[in-house]
Design a protein around this motif. Structure first.
Motif, PDB file in Angstrom:
ATOM      1  N   PRO A   1       0.802  -1.219   0.000  1.00 55.54           N
ATOM      2  CA  PRO A   1       0.000   0.000   0.000  1.00 55.54           C
ATOM      3  C   PRO A   1       0.837   1.272   0.000  1.00 55.54           C
ATOM      4  O   PRO A   1       0.430   2.286  -0.582  1.00 55.54           O
ATOM      5  N   ALA A   2       2.010   1.233   0.642  1.00 53.75           N
ATOM      6  CA  ALA A   2       2.861   2.427   0.652  1.00 53.75           C
ATOM      7  C   ALA A   2       3.295   2.791  -0.764  1.00 53.75           C
ATOM      8  O   ALA A   2       3.190   3.952  -1.188  1.00 53.75           O
ATOM      9  N   LEU A   3       3.766   1.804  -1.511  1.00 55.98           N
ATOM     10  CA  LEU A   3       4.203   2.086  -2.888  1.00 55.98           C
ATOM     11  C   LEU A   3       3.021   2.447  -3.778  1.00 55.98           C
ATOM     12  O   LEU A   3       3.129   3.326  -4.638  1.00 55.98           O
ATOM     13  N   ALA A   4       1.894   1.792  -3.586  1.00 58.99           N
ATOM     14  CA  ALA A   4       0.713   2.105  -4.381  1.00 58.99           C
ATOM     15  C   ALA A   4       0.276   3.551  -4.164  1.00 58.99           C
ATOM     16  O   ALA A   4      -0.174   4.227  -5.097  1.00 58.99           O
ATOM     17  N   ALA A   5       0.417   4.030  -2.930  1.00 60.90           N
ATOM     18  CA  ALA A   5       0.015   5.399  -2.605  1.00 60.90           C
ATOM     19  C   ALA A   5       1.004   6.438  -3.113  1.00 60.90           C
ATOM     20  O   ALA A   5       0.683   7.633  -3.143  1.00 60.90           O
ATOM     21  N   GLY A   6       2.208   6.014  -3.502  1.00 63.65           N
ATOM     22  CA  GLY A   6       3.225   6.947  -3.965  1.00 63.65           C
ATOM     23  C   GLY A   6       4.260   7.298  -2.921  1.00 63.65           C
ATOM     24  O   GLY A   6       5.023   8.254  -3.088  1.00 63.65           O
ATOM     25  N   CYS A   7       4.315   6.517  -1.828  1.00 62.91           N
ATOM     26  CA  CYS A   7       5.302   6.756  -0.775  1.00 62.91           C
ATOM     27  C   CYS A   7       6.597   5.991  -1.057  1.00 62.91           C
ATOM     28  O   CYS A   7       6.600   5.018  -1.812  1.00 62.91           O
ATOM     29  N   THR A   8       7.662   6.414  -0.416  1.00 59.57           N
ATOM     30  CA  THR A   8       8.920   5.674  -0.422  1.00 59.57           C
ATOM     31  C   THR A   8       9.157   5.135   0.980  1.00 59.57           C
ATOM     32  O   THR A   8       8.623   5.670   1.966  1.00 59.57           O
ATOM     33  N   VAL A   9       9.959   4.061   1.092  1.00 60.62           N
ATOM     34  CA  VAL A   9      10.004   3.351   2.369  1.00 60.62           C
ATOM     35  C   VAL A   9      11.413   2.957   2.775  1.00 60.62           C
ATOM     36  O   VAL A   9      12.313   2.797   1.932  1.00 60.62           O
ATOM     37  N   VAL A  10      11.568   2.789   4.099  1.00 60.59           N
ATOM     38  CA  VAL A  10      12.740   2.149   4.691  1.00 60.59           C
ATOM     39  C   VAL A  10      12.213   0.970   5.498  1.00 60.59           C
ATOM     40  O   VAL A  10      11.431   1.146   6.436  1.00 60.59           O
ATOM     41  N   LEU A  11      12.618  -0.243   5.129  1.00 57.22           N
ATOM     42  CA  LEU A  11      12.172  -1.463   5.798  1.00 57.22           C
ATOM     43  C   LEU A  11      13.215  -1.908   6.809  1.00 57.22           C
ATOM     44  O   LEU A  11      14.381  -2.080   6.469  1.00 57.22           O
ATOM     45  N   LYS A  12      12.766  -2.103   8.073  1.00 55.10           N
ATOM     46  CA  LYS A  12      13.632  -2.674   9.095  1.00 55.10           C
ATOM     47  C   LYS A  12      12.984  -3.962   9.613  1.00 55.10           C
ATOM     48  O   LYS A  12      12.007  -3.937  10.347  1.00 55.10           O
ATOM     49  N   PRO A  13      13.507  -5.122   9.208  1.00 52.97           N
ATOM     50  CA  PRO A  13      12.922  -6.391   9.647  1.00 52.97           C
ATOM     51  C   PRO A  13      13.446  -6.807  11.013  1.00 52.97           C
ATOM     52  O   PRO A  13      14.389  -6.213  11.556  1.00 52.97           O
ATOM     53  N   ALA A  14      12.850  -7.859  11.562  1.00 56.50           N
ATOM     54  CA  ALA A  14      13.366  -8.454  12.791  1.00 56.50           C
ATOM     55  C   ALA A  14      14.729  -9.072  12.524  1.00 56.50           C
ATOM     56  O   ALA A  14      14.963  -9.646  11.458  1.00 56.50           O
ATOM     57  N   THR A  15      15.625  -8.982  13.496  1.00 52.28           N
ATOM     58  CA  THR A  15      16.974  -9.529  13.300  1.00 52.28           C
ATOM     59  C   THR A  15      16.969 -11.049  13.237  1.00 52.28           C
ATOM     60  O   THR A  15      17.910 -11.652  12.717  1.00 52.28           O
TER      61      THR A  15
END
Length: 491
Positions: free
Chosen positions: A178-192
């Motif tokens: 949904p973030a990309l669909a809305a036109g946003c850019t992202v930083v993903l931080k997963p669980a270690t």
């Protein structure tokens, strides 16, 4: 309980390439220091590989890259953004077996659960490929007749996405889509504990044509410090977090400093109610799904079972029989119906909850004993004679344990179900009219009636009370990444 070994049965192969670096501004790169984070296979305790430990400066570089790419990505035609997501769905579907093996390797879950997760995760890319072209605004005459009211939804901006270990693919795609669909850019931080799956999802997006800087991936080795720095960066306007309620409270305090828009999917303590006259075969089947999906490590897992006294003895016997049939073993062995928990620490938490319940008077019907040997395994367990105020009822178990509490009246079942700070999901089995009546009285964001699985990318996912803020999936999910702009126009 039977523990499978890998002798004579091949482990599902991992992808040929494991991405172990950071992904910033369209490039894979190592951290600025030599710090590495070891990733383990919880079925064996052995190391799979090591990943780069990001410094706070790396995380801020990722934010800057996302900010620099923001205007260009937001300015792309919705159809162009949709096509990227659609290609990502196609890649995930084509590579589902390798991606599922990667999940099983670092998370421990059974292959069947891992494959189901990949299918579910990929569907968020397809769903939001379709939703990207359906973002609507408004244009109308003001009641006073002096102007036209133009309502224009716009992307909120740079989003920090923090995902947990229990669904390392699905929690990433449910936020990124949904973030990309809305036109946003992202930083993903997963669980270690499970960064390799998240990195593989980022690689899928890269191959699908996401422009440099639109999706960034960091694995900080000083998590609290780095996340705080990102949330205080002026470019960051959105946090989406899935994890424990305790951590959620801490993050809410930090987002308040810069008034960052926040969505949260937090802890659960889902009740499952079996009413008088329920179809017990259907109820047992539903409980096995609701309790043991992902080995019980799900916020939607049926955490506590409330069973009407008239059917309690028969239900308990049938459930124990079904649970005892399950084979526990390494997730990458296809015949394993239940894999390992994500770590021995998590396994020991589950064992301690069971031991505490027994000390308080609960009776072990099946399971209940930590097996010998390596691996973070715990057997499918049924507990009878559990008190309504038992400690295991108050805690999110996050493991394959089904504590059964007997009730006499519908009011009693509803009162016990609602007696928690959490409210993400619930399950009701019984006559449809009675089940619907109970469902409307339960204080949860989602209710499943006569079925053990309720998650669907097309349905709004989220909780009430201290189980979260906002909704993911469905039509509502994309609105979490949009701001509303009003323009007054003198025609």
């Amino acid at each position: 309980m039977t523990i499978q070994t890998h002798h004579g049965e091949a482990l599902a192969p991992l992808p040929d390439v494991l991405h172990t670096e950071l992904f910033i501004a369209g490039k894979w790169r190592g951290g600025t220091a030599a710090h590495r984070i070891r990733v383990h296979d919880p079925a064996t305790g052995e190391a799979i590989t090591e990943i780069a430990g990001a410094e706070t400066s790396d995380c801020l570089d990722a934010v800057e890259a996302a900010a620099a790419a923001g205007a260009s990505w937001a300015g792309k035609a919705p159809r162009a953004r949709a096509e990227v997501l659609r290609r990502a769905w196609e890649i995930m579907r084509a590579e589902r077996a390798q991606l599922a093996a990667l999940i099983s390797a670092e998370n421990g879950k059974a292959t069947s659960d891992a494959l189901a997760e990949i299918d579910y995760a990929a569907e968020f890319f397809r769903w939001y490929a379709e939703e990207a072209v359906r973002i609507t605004g408004d244009f109308r005459l003001a009641p006073g007749g002096d102007k036209r009211i133009v309502v224009s939804p716009e992307p909120v901006g740079v989003c920090v996405l923090i995902t947990p270990w229990n669904f390392p693919a699905a929690m990433a795609t449910r936020k990124i889509g949904p973030a990309l669909a809305a036109g946003c850019t992202v930083v993903l931080k997963p669980a270690t504990e499970t960064p390799l799956t998240a990195a593989a999802i980022v690689d899928v997006l890269d191959r699908a044509g996401v422009p440099a800087g639109v999706v960034n991936f960091v694995t900080p080795h000083r998590t609290g410090e780095s996340v705080s720095a990102m949330l205080h960066h002026p470019a960051v306007r959105k946090l989406s977090f899935t994890g424990s309620t305790e951590v959620g409270r801490l993050l809410l305090r930090q987002t308040a400093d810069a008034v960052v828009s926040t969505s949260m999917e937090l802890g659960g303590n889902a009740p499952l109610v079996v009413l008088e006259g329920a179809d017990l075969a259907l109820a047992v089947q539903g409980v096995v799904l609701a309790k043991l999906r992902n080995g019980g490590a799900a916020c939607t897992a049926a955490n506590r079972l409330y069973v009407h006294r008239s059917v309690a003895e028969e239900f308990c016997r049938r459930l124990a029989d079904e649970m005892a049939k399950l084979t526990t073993g390494p997730g990458r062995i296809e015949s394993s119906s239940l894999g390992a928990l994500v770590s021995e620490v998590e396994r020991d938490k589950v064992a301690a909850l069971v031991d505490g319940a027994v000390a308080e008077g609960a009776r072990v019907v099946t399971g209940g004993t930590t097996p010998d040997g390596p691996g973070a395994f715990y057997p499918p367990t049924v507990l009878a004679d559990v008190r309504p105020d038992s400690s295991i009822i108050r805690h999110e178990i996050f493991g394959p344990v089904a504590p059964i509490v007997v009730f006499d009246t519908e009011d009693e079942a509803v009162e016990c179900s609602n007696d928690t700070e959490m409210g993400i999901a619930a399950y009701v089995f019984g006559d449809l009219a009675a089940a619907m009546r109970v469902a409307h009285r339960l204080q949860t964001g989602m209710v499943a009636i006569n079925r053990g699985v309720l998650s669907d990318p097309a349905a709004p996912f989220g909780g009430v009370k201290q189980s979260g803020l906002g909704r993911e999936g469905s039509f509502e999910g994309i609105s979490e990444y949009l701001e509303t702009k009003y323009i007054a126009v003198d025609m």
